[in-house]
Design a protein around this motif. Structure first.
Motif, short mmCIF file in Angstrom:
data_model
loop_
_atom_site.label_atom_id
_atom_site.label_comp_id
_atom_site.label_asym_id
_atom_site.label_seq_id
_atom_site.Cartn_x
_atom_site.Cartn_y
_atom_site.Cartn_z
N ARG A 82 0.83 -1.21 0.00
CA ARG A 82 0.00 0.00 0.00
C ARG A 82 0.86 1.26 0.00
O ARG A 82 1.88 1.32 0.67
N LEU A 83 0.39 2.27 -0.74
CA LEU A 83 0.99 3.60 -0.68
C LEU A 83 0.57 4.28 0.61
O LEU A 83 -0.37 3.82 1.28
N ILE A 84 1.21 5.38 0.96
CA ILE A 84 0.85 6.12 2.16
C ILE A 84 -0.62 6.53 2.11
O ILE A 84 -1.33 6.45 3.11
N ALA A 85 -1.09 6.95 0.94
CA ALA A 85 -2.47 7.40 0.78
C ALA A 85 -3.48 6.26 0.83
O ALA A 85 -4.68 6.49 0.88
N GLY A 86 -3.01 5.02 0.80
CA GLY A 86 -3.90 3.88 0.92
C GLY A 86 -4.12 3.10 -0.35
O GLY A 86 -4.66 2.00 -0.33
N GLY A 87 -3.70 3.63 -1.50
CA GLY A 87 -3.86 2.91 -2.77
C GLY A 87 -2.89 1.75 -2.88
O GLY A 87 -1.92 1.65 -2.13
N PHE A 88 -3.17 0.87 -3.84
CA PHE A 88 -2.27 -0.27 -4.07
C PHE A 88 -0.90 0.25 -4.51
O PHE A 88 -0.80 1.19 -5.28
N GLN A 89 0.13 -0.39 -4.00
CA GLN A 89 1.49 -0.03 -4.39
C GLN A 89 2.05 -1.13 -5.27
O GLN A 89 2.08 -2.29 -4.88
N ALA A 90 2.47 -0.76 -6.45
CA ALA A 90 3.11 -1.69 -7.37
C ALA A 90 4.25 -0.94 -8.04
O ALA A 90 4.20 0.28 -8.19
N GLY A 91 5.29 -1.64 -8.41
CA GLY A 91 6.40 -0.96 -9.05
C GLY A 91 7.55 -1.91 -9.32
O GLY A 91 7.45 -3.12 -9.10
N THR A 92 8.63 -1.33 -9.80
CA THR A 92 9.81 -2.11 -10.17
C THR A 92 11.05 -1.51 -9.54
O THR A 92 11.29 -0.32 -9.63
N LEU A 93 11.83 -2.37 -8.90
CA LEU A 93 13.14 -2.00 -8.37
C LEU A 93 14.17 -2.68 -9.27
O LEU A 93 14.03 -3.87 -9.58
#
Length: 177
Positions: free
Chosen positions: A138-149
């Motif tokens: 989750r992002l700070i704002a509450g939305g789903f967090q997805a990404g690439t490292l």
């Protein structure tokens, strides 16, 4: 009286063979070392992300992984190669409050070895990865967090892809300087 030893011709042939072996073998060995450093850092990152997720589920609270140069606080600059920390994020701001005893450190991961080794995230995971009590990123704002490292030591790289459900997968990529 019989003399033993190497003739000049034998010595020259031996040196030529050694030179050919070195010319072929050294670049391959350097590439192997580079590949091992990238794989090791990728494994450390995946281990840290899995620890973050499992700790969030176990404690029933938000747990965050963030970049940290000092092993105690989160930073917004540079890449994850400086090191990172996993902590219980009670506030949930994805920044550890050292004055809040409930925001305890779970684990500190040291800086990556190697001057050319980089570990960076795209915009949604550039500074932190945070899991809620259900194990969802989750992002700070509450939305789903997805990404690439991306772990990179040119020209070898690996991507760690975080899905919106919190699952992790890795894939090989090529990197440039």
């Amino acid at each position: 009286m019989r003399m033993t030893g190497f003739s000049l011709l034998e010595l020259i042939v031996t040196m030529a063979i050694v030179a050919v072996v070195l010319v072929i073998g050294v670049p391959s060995f350097i590439e192997l070392l580079r590949s091992n450093r990238v794989s090791a850092l990728t494994s450390r990152l995946v281990t840290a992300m899995n620890l973050t997720r499992s700790e969030a589920i176990k404690t029933g609270s938000r747990v965050t992984l963030c970049k940290s140069a000092d092993g105690a606080t989160c930073i917004q600059t540079g890449g994850y190669q400086q090191g990172w920390i996993v902590f219980v994020d009670e506030t949930p701001l994805a920044v550890r409050d050292v004055n809040n005893a409930r925001e305890r450190l779970v684990r500190v991961f040291e800086a990556a070895p190697g001057a050319k080794l980089r570990l960076t995230g795209n915009s949604t995971v550039a500074n932190y990865v945070s899991y809620d009590a259900m194990g969802v990123a989750r992002l700070i704002a509450g939305g789903f967090q997805a990404g690439t490292l991306t772990v990179c030591e040119p020209p070898i790289g690996r991507k760690v892809v975080l899905s919106s459900g919190g699952r992790i997968r890795t894939e090989a990529v090529s990197c440039s300087d």
